[in-house]
Structures are given as C-alpha cells and as structure tokens.
Design a protein around this motif. Structure first.
Motif, PDB file in Angstrom:
ATOM      1  N   ALA A  23      39.303  49.345  40.435  1.00 38.79           N
ATOM      2  CA  ALA A  23      39.272  49.703  41.853  1.00 38.79           C
ATOM      3  C   ALA A  23      40.248  48.842  42.649  1.00 38.79           C
ATOM      4  N   LEU A  24      40.257  47.541  42.375  1.00 41.50           N
ATOM      5  CA  LEU A  24      41.179  46.662  43.101  1.00 41.50           C
ATOM      6  C   LEU A  24      42.634  46.999  42.805  1.00 41.50           C
ATOM      7  N   PHE A  27      43.401  50.297  44.725  1.00 45.21           N
ATOM      8  CA  PHE A  27      43.558  50.081  46.167  1.00 45.21           C
ATOM      9  C   PHE A  27      44.779  49.233  46.503  1.00 45.21           C
ATOM     10  N   SER A  36      48.499  50.152  39.876  1.00 46.31           N
ATOM     11  CA  SER A  36      48.467  49.685  41.261  1.00 46.31           C
ATOM     12  C   SER A  36      48.833  50.804  42.222  1.00 46.31           C
ATOM     13  N   ASN A  37      48.096  50.864  43.321  1.00 42.72           N
ATOM     14  CA  ASN A  37      48.304  51.858  44.379  1.00 42.72           C
ATOM     15  C   ASN A  37      48.246  53.293  43.855  1.00 42.72           C
ATOM     16  N   THR A  39      45.819  56.677  43.352  1.00 43.07           N
ATOM     17  CA  THR A  39      44.589  57.310  43.816  1.00 43.07           C
ATOM     18  C   THR A  39      43.585  57.513  42.683  1.00 43.07           C
ATOM     19  N   SER A  42      41.652  54.477  42.219  1.00 43.75           N
ATOM     20  CA  SER A  42      40.829  54.230  43.406  1.00 43.75           C
ATOM     21  C   SER A  42      39.538  55.029  43.356  1.00 43.75           C
TER      22      SER A  42
END
Length: 66
Positions: A23-24, A27, A36-37, A39, A42
């Motif tokens: 999740a981190l 996000f 990373s980054n 969706t 996320s």
C-alpha cells in the motif's frame, strides 16, 4: 497453546505487513520500485492488510479462549 494457531497468527501478521508495504508503495510513500505510484498496488495493499488482520484476529481469539 496450540502451535497451529500461533503459526496462523504469525502468518496473519506477515500478510498484513506485506500489504502495508504494498500500500505504501502504491501510494508513493516508498519510492524506488516499479510498484511505486501504481493504482493496482494502492488497491491490493489495503485489501491484503485487512485479510492479514482478519487472519490474526481469528487466530488470537482461538488462542485466548484456551
């Protein structure tokens, strides 16, 4: 204590930690990964955290009843 429930508790905590990391990364808090980054992570991360917490709580309740 039943060893099986202790193992289940540990697995639940580990699953929740992996979900938190995912999740981190999704996000964008943890950088430096293709995840990373994104969706997808996320969404998958928080769902995995909830699954890990449910497994841990179920196991903890079984352990504390005995």
């Amino acid at each position: 204590m039943n060893r099986g429930f202790v193992v289940t508790l540990a697995i639940g905590v580990i699953v929740a930690l992996f979900g938190l990391i995912w999740a981190l990364q999704g996000f964008g808090v943890l950088q430096g990964s293709p995840m990373s980054n994104t969706t997808t992570w996320s969404i998958i991360g928080p769902i995995t955290v909830v699954i890990g917490i449910v497994i841990s709580v179920f196991s903890w309740r079984k352990i504390s009843r005995k």
